[in-house]
Enzyme design. Structure first.
Site, PDB file in Angstrom:
ATOM      1  N   SER A 241      12.313 -10.807  -0.361  1.00 50.58           N
ATOM      2  CA  SER A 241      11.598 -10.148   0.748  1.00 50.58           C
ATOM      3  C   SER A 241      12.546  -9.795   1.893  1.00 50.58           C
ATOM      4  CB  SER A 241      10.448 -11.025   1.248  1.00 50.58           C
ATOM      5  OG  SER A 241      10.883 -12.330   1.519  1.00 50.58           O
ATOM      6  N   HIS A 271       8.605 -15.076  -6.484  1.00 55.01           N
ATOM      7  CA  HIS A 271       8.937 -15.269  -5.054  1.00 55.01           C
ATOM      8  C   HIS A 271       7.685 -15.836  -4.378  1.00 55.01           C
ATOM      9  CE1 HIS A 271      10.988 -14.792  -1.331  1.00 55.01           C
ATOM     10  NE2 HIS A 271      10.725 -13.518  -1.074  1.00 55.01           N
ATOM     11  N   HIS A 317      15.172 -23.187  -7.837  1.00 52.46           N
ATOM     12  CA  HIS A 317      15.491 -22.287  -6.718  1.00 52.46           C
ATOM     13  C   HIS A 317      16.796 -21.558  -7.012  1.00 52.46           C
ATOM     14  CE1 HIS A 317      16.072 -20.788  -2.629  1.00 52.46           C
ATOM     15  NE2 HIS A 317      14.777 -20.949  -2.525  1.00 52.46           N
ATOM     16  N   ARG A 326      11.604 -27.975   3.231  1.00 49.60           N
ATOM     17  CA  ARG A 326      10.266 -27.489   3.629  1.00 49.60           C
ATOM     18  C   ARG A 326       9.200 -28.187   2.781  1.00 49.60           C
ATOM     19  NH1 ARG A 326      11.266 -21.314   2.550  1.00 49.60           N
ATOM     20  NH2 ARG A 326      11.958 -22.318   0.629  1.00 49.60           N
ATOM     21  N   ASP A 372       6.940 -24.142  -2.439  1.00 49.19           N
ATOM     22  CA  ASP A 372       5.636 -23.788  -2.994  1.00 49.19           C
ATOM     23  C   ASP A 372       4.991 -24.893  -3.828  1.00 49.19           C
ATOM     24  OD1 ASP A 372       5.635 -21.243  -1.866  1.00 49.19           O
ATOM     25  OD2 ASP A 372       6.921 -20.477  -3.460  1.00 49.19           O
TER      26      ASP A 372
HETATM   27  N1  HAX Z   1      10.378 -24.008 -14.999  1.00 52.82           N
HETATM   28  C1  HAX Z   1      10.926 -23.738 -16.193  1.00 52.82           C
HETATM   29  N2  HAX Z   1      12.108 -23.130 -16.349  1.00 52.82           N
HETATM   30  C2  HAX Z   1      12.764 -22.804 -15.240  1.00 52.82           C
HETATM   31  C3  HAX Z   1      12.271 -23.080 -13.958  1.00 52.82           C
HETATM   32  C4  HAX Z   1      11.022 -23.705 -13.862  1.00 52.82           C
HETATM   33  N3  HAX Z   1      10.454 -23.970 -12.684  1.00 52.82           N
HETATM   34  N4  HAX Z   1      13.152 -22.630 -13.043  1.00 52.82           N
HETATM   35  C5  HAX Z   1      14.173 -22.102 -13.725  1.00 52.82           C
HETATM   36  N5  HAX Z   1      13.948 -22.192 -15.049  1.00 52.82           N
HETATM   37  C6  HAX Z   1      14.768 -21.658 -16.132  1.00 52.82           C
HETATM   38  C7  HAX Z   1      14.880 -20.140 -15.909  1.00 52.82           C
HETATM   39  O1  HAX Z   1      13.748 -19.473 -16.424  1.00 52.82           O
HETATM   40  C8  HAX Z   1      16.150 -19.827 -16.615  1.00 52.82           C
HETATM   41  O2  HAX Z   1      15.876 -19.748 -18.013  1.00 52.82           O
HETATM   42  P1  HAX Z   1      16.463 -18.542 -18.903  1.00 52.82           P
HETATM   43  O3  HAX Z   1      17.937 -18.693 -18.794  1.00 52.82           O
HETATM   44  O4  HAX Z   1      15.909 -18.825 -20.248  1.00 52.82           O
HETATM   45  O5  HAX Z   1      15.940 -17.291 -18.284  1.00 52.82           O
HETATM   46  C9  HAX Z   1      16.995 -21.072 -16.378  1.00 52.82           C
HETATM   47  O6  HAX Z   1      16.081 -22.116 -16.020  1.00 52.82           O
HETATM   48  C10 HAX Z   1      17.998 -20.918 -15.274  1.00 52.82           C
HETATM   49  O7  HAX Z   1      17.326 -20.526 -14.109  1.00 52.82           O
HETATM   50  P2  HAX Z   1      17.973 -20.885 -12.697  1.00 52.82           P
HETATM   51  O8  HAX Z   1      19.305 -20.213 -12.611  1.00 52.82           O
HETATM   52  O9  HAX Z   1      17.924 -22.335 -12.467  1.00 52.82           O
HETATM   53  O10 HAX Z   1      16.928 -20.216 -11.687  1.00 52.82           O
HETATM   54  P3  HAX Z   1      16.933 -18.738 -11.167  1.00 52.82           P
HETATM   55  O11 HAX Z   1      17.850 -18.663 -10.006  1.00 52.82           O
HETATM   56  O12 HAX Z   1      17.137 -17.758 -12.267  1.00 52.82           O
HETATM   57  O13 HAX Z   1      15.433 -18.580 -10.683  1.00 52.82           O
HETATM   58  C11 HAX Z   1      13.432 -19.262  -9.661  1.00 52.82           C
HETATM   59  C12 HAX Z   1      14.957 -19.238  -9.540  1.00 52.82           C
HETATM   60  C13 HAX Z   1      12.869 -19.833  -8.361  1.00 52.82           C
HETATM   61  C14 HAX Z   1      12.909 -17.823  -9.828  1.00 52.82           C
HETATM   62  C15 HAX Z   1      13.040 -20.137 -10.858  1.00 52.82           C
HETATM   63  O14 HAX Z   1      13.485 -21.447 -10.645  1.00 52.82           O
HETATM   64  C16 HAX Z   1      11.559 -20.120 -11.142  1.00 52.82           C
HETATM   65  O15 HAX Z   1      11.076 -19.232 -11.843  1.00 52.82           O
HETATM   66  N6  HAX Z   1      10.799 -21.135 -10.606  1.00 52.82           N
HETATM   67  C17 HAX Z   1       9.375 -21.163 -10.756  1.00 52.82           C
HETATM   68  C18 HAX Z   1       8.735 -20.152  -9.826  1.00 52.82           C
HETATM   69  C19 HAX Z   1       8.882 -20.590  -8.381  1.00 52.82           C
HETATM   70  O16 HAX Z   1       8.673 -21.731  -8.025  1.00 52.82           O
HETATM   71  N7  HAX Z   1       9.218 -19.627  -7.494  1.00 52.82           N
HETATM   72  C20 HAX Z   1       9.298 -19.880  -6.065  1.00 52.82           C
HETATM   73  C21 HAX Z   1      10.700 -19.952  -5.550  1.00 52.82           C
HETATM   74  C22 HAX Z   1      10.724 -20.166  -4.046  1.00 52.82           C
HETATM   75  C23 HAX Z   1      10.408 -18.901  -3.366  1.00 52.82           C
HETATM   76  O17 HAX Z   1      11.088 -17.903  -3.403  1.00 52.82           O
HETATM   77  N8  HAX Z   1       9.279 -18.876  -2.725  1.00 52.82           N
HETATM   78  O18 HAX Z   1       8.896 -17.734  -2.167  1.00 52.82           O
END
Ligand code: HAX
Length: 438
Positions: A241, A271, A317, A326, A372
């Site tokens: 964002s 996000h 994250h 937070r 979250d």
């Molecule tokens: N559950 C299961 N698997 C997860 C995971 C979770 N909560 N978080 C990461 N992974 C997996 C990813 O899918 C990725 O797998 P692939 O290689 O097979 O694609 C692997 O672990 C490596 O990911 P990462 O490098 O640790 O995490 P990213 O930087 O790619 O993504 C995310 C960060 C926040 C998007 C991710 O951790 C996620 O999808 N979390 C769940 C959704 C979430 O909580 N989002 C909110 C984030 C905070 C925010 O921005 N709020 O607004």
């Protein structure tokens, strides 16, 4: 206005620092970009400056240099409250200085005096199908305010570049003043009888929002919103964002256009929408077991979800490598006000079990909770159960950070952003997989 004077005072020093870097060190190499980074969402590539906030992977967010606990303890408090005034937080984000009570109250007063929303904005929302997602309505309402942009009008009339920021600041104050009412209207139109309660002018920005959605009598909920709207406000400049909004405003699109763009990014499930996904996930666990599961049952459930390819919302994250402070601030609130709530019990149980399970395959970089993982549980406890509204709450807060960034981008004369894309073939040629054509 104190904020405007403070910013004006500070601009020359910041300009000098930027000019010195540009003049004396423009060839300095900050970092290299690997193919891995390009292919994984430009992850970790250092592409911009934000002096408003910084996320340290091992400490979490600092807003203008202050940690979340410091922000919560040092900002002036709302009347009869232990929680900060959002007006003080906005002062801090915009000026970099901790406000005294008068300075924080000045922002609150400006917000009070500018909070009226033109009638046609409500008509825009009412014209939409009732099933529209609240984030879409939120973004549309911000867009509907765009004709009010003082910057856009002044620009057409030949505004000099040195004054852009002042008009961005006015637009920002106008927009942030109206945002709680817009969010409250969306809530009441979509889920209630369409009427918002008249806000009590004695209340602060955060508590007025609580009141407008029908929580005027609930002091604890008002405290929650004061906490919530401060801690969600900013998370440095390169998350979806923040970066979207910054990119759009770099084309001199005004505050309304750039903030709505940021909100569209926040509306994505990876996000901001994760807060909605997370509460749904927690409720679903309850529905599956009909009660708080045992540790063995919850472990089994998490494993099944992961092997089916689902993420555990609220965990992981892109930058943080520790538990999000937070999350911790909200845990402390919950421990104090709702220690026996069944959903909170589940939040704690997931926090106890999920990190080690997520960490098992070594893929996830941070198996700990982000903001979250708990925020929805708190809303749910206080009766705000319209879970698809939760990202709007996040948006109300995040607009503070986005607009503060945009004001400073104009104050420092930041240019239009224009990175470069390559073709896959170019990369293949560079690494030698295929021959460069003669
Ligand atoms: N559950 C299961 N698997 C997860 C995971 C979770 N909560 N978080 C990461 N992974 C997996 C990813 O899918 C990725 O797998 P692939 O290689 O097979 O694609 C692997 O672990 C490596 O990911 P990462 O490098 O640790 O995490 P990213 O930087 O790619 O993504 C995310 C960060 C926040 C998007 C991710 O951790 C996620 O999808 N979390 C769940 C959704 C979430 O909580 N989002 C909110 C984030 C905070 C925010 O921005 N709020 O607004």
């Amino acid at each position: 206005m104190k904020i405007r004077e403070k910013i004006r005072e500070q601009i020359p020093q910041w300009m000098e620092r930027i000019q010195r870097l540009k003049k004396d060190h423009s060839d300095f190499v900050v970092g290299e970009v690997t193919i891995e980074q390009i292919l994984s969402g430009i992850r970790g590539v250092q592409i911009s400056i934000s002096d408003i906030s910084y996320v340290d992977p091992y400490e979490g967010i600092r807003l203008r240099g202050y940690t979340i606990p410091q922000v919560l303890s040092l900002l002036p408090k709302a009347k009869n409250s232990e929680m900060p005034l959002a007006g003080g937080l906005y002062y801090l984000l915009l000026t970099g200085e901790l406000p005294n009570r008068d300075e924080a109250e000045e922002v609150e007063d400006i917000w009070r005096s500018r909070s009226d929303v033109p009638q046609y904005v409500w008509d825009v929302i009412r014209a939409m199908p009732r099933e529209t997602h609240p984030m879409t309505l939120f973004s549309q309402a911000i867009m509907a305010l765009q004709p009010q942009s003082l910057f856009a009008k002044a620009y057409l009339e030949g505004l000099p570049k040195s004054q852009y920021w002042e008009y961005y600041l006015e637009d920002s104050l106008n927009l942030t003043a109206k945002i709680p009412k817009i969010a409250a209207f969306i809530f009441c139109w979509k889920y209630k009888n369409g009427e918002i309660e008249s806000p009590d002018p004695d209340l602060d920005w955060s508590a007025r929002f609580a009141q407008m959605i029908g929580k005027g009598a609930d002091r604890q909920y008002q405290e929650l919103m004061r906490l919530y709207l401060v801690i969600h406000s900013d998370h440095e400049g390169a998350n979806v964002s923040a970066h979207t909004s910054h990119l759009v405003s770099s084309a001199l699109s005004d505050i309304y256009l750039s903030s709505a763009a940021g909100m569209n990014g926040l509306a994505g499930p990876l996000h901001g929408l994760a807060n909605q996904e997370c509460i749904r996930w927690l409720i679903n666990v309850y529905e599956v077991f009909g009660r708080l599961p045992s540790d063995e049952e919850l472990e089994g459930y998490i494993r099944t979800q992961l092997s089916a390819g689902y993420v555990i919302p609220g965990y992981g994250h892109a930058v943080l490598r520790v538990t999000d402070p937070r999350f911790t601030a909200q845990m402390e609130f919950a421990e104090r006000y709702l220690p026996n709530d069944p959903l909170f019990q589940l939040v704690k149980q997931v926090y106890r079990l999920a990190p080690s399970i997520l960490g098992e395959n070594g893929k996830i970089k941070n198996p700990r909770p982000n903001v979250d993982a708990i925020n929805g549980c708190l809303q749910y406890y206080y009766g705000v159960r319209e879970v698809d509204f939760y990202t709007v709450l996040f948006g109300v807060s995040r607009i503070l950070g986005l607009t503060a960034h945009a004001v400073w981008a104009r104050a420092l004369g930041k240019p239009i952003e224009r990175p470069k894309s390559l073709t896959t073939r170019m990369l293949e040629e560079r690494v030698g997989i295929i021959q460069t054509e003669p």
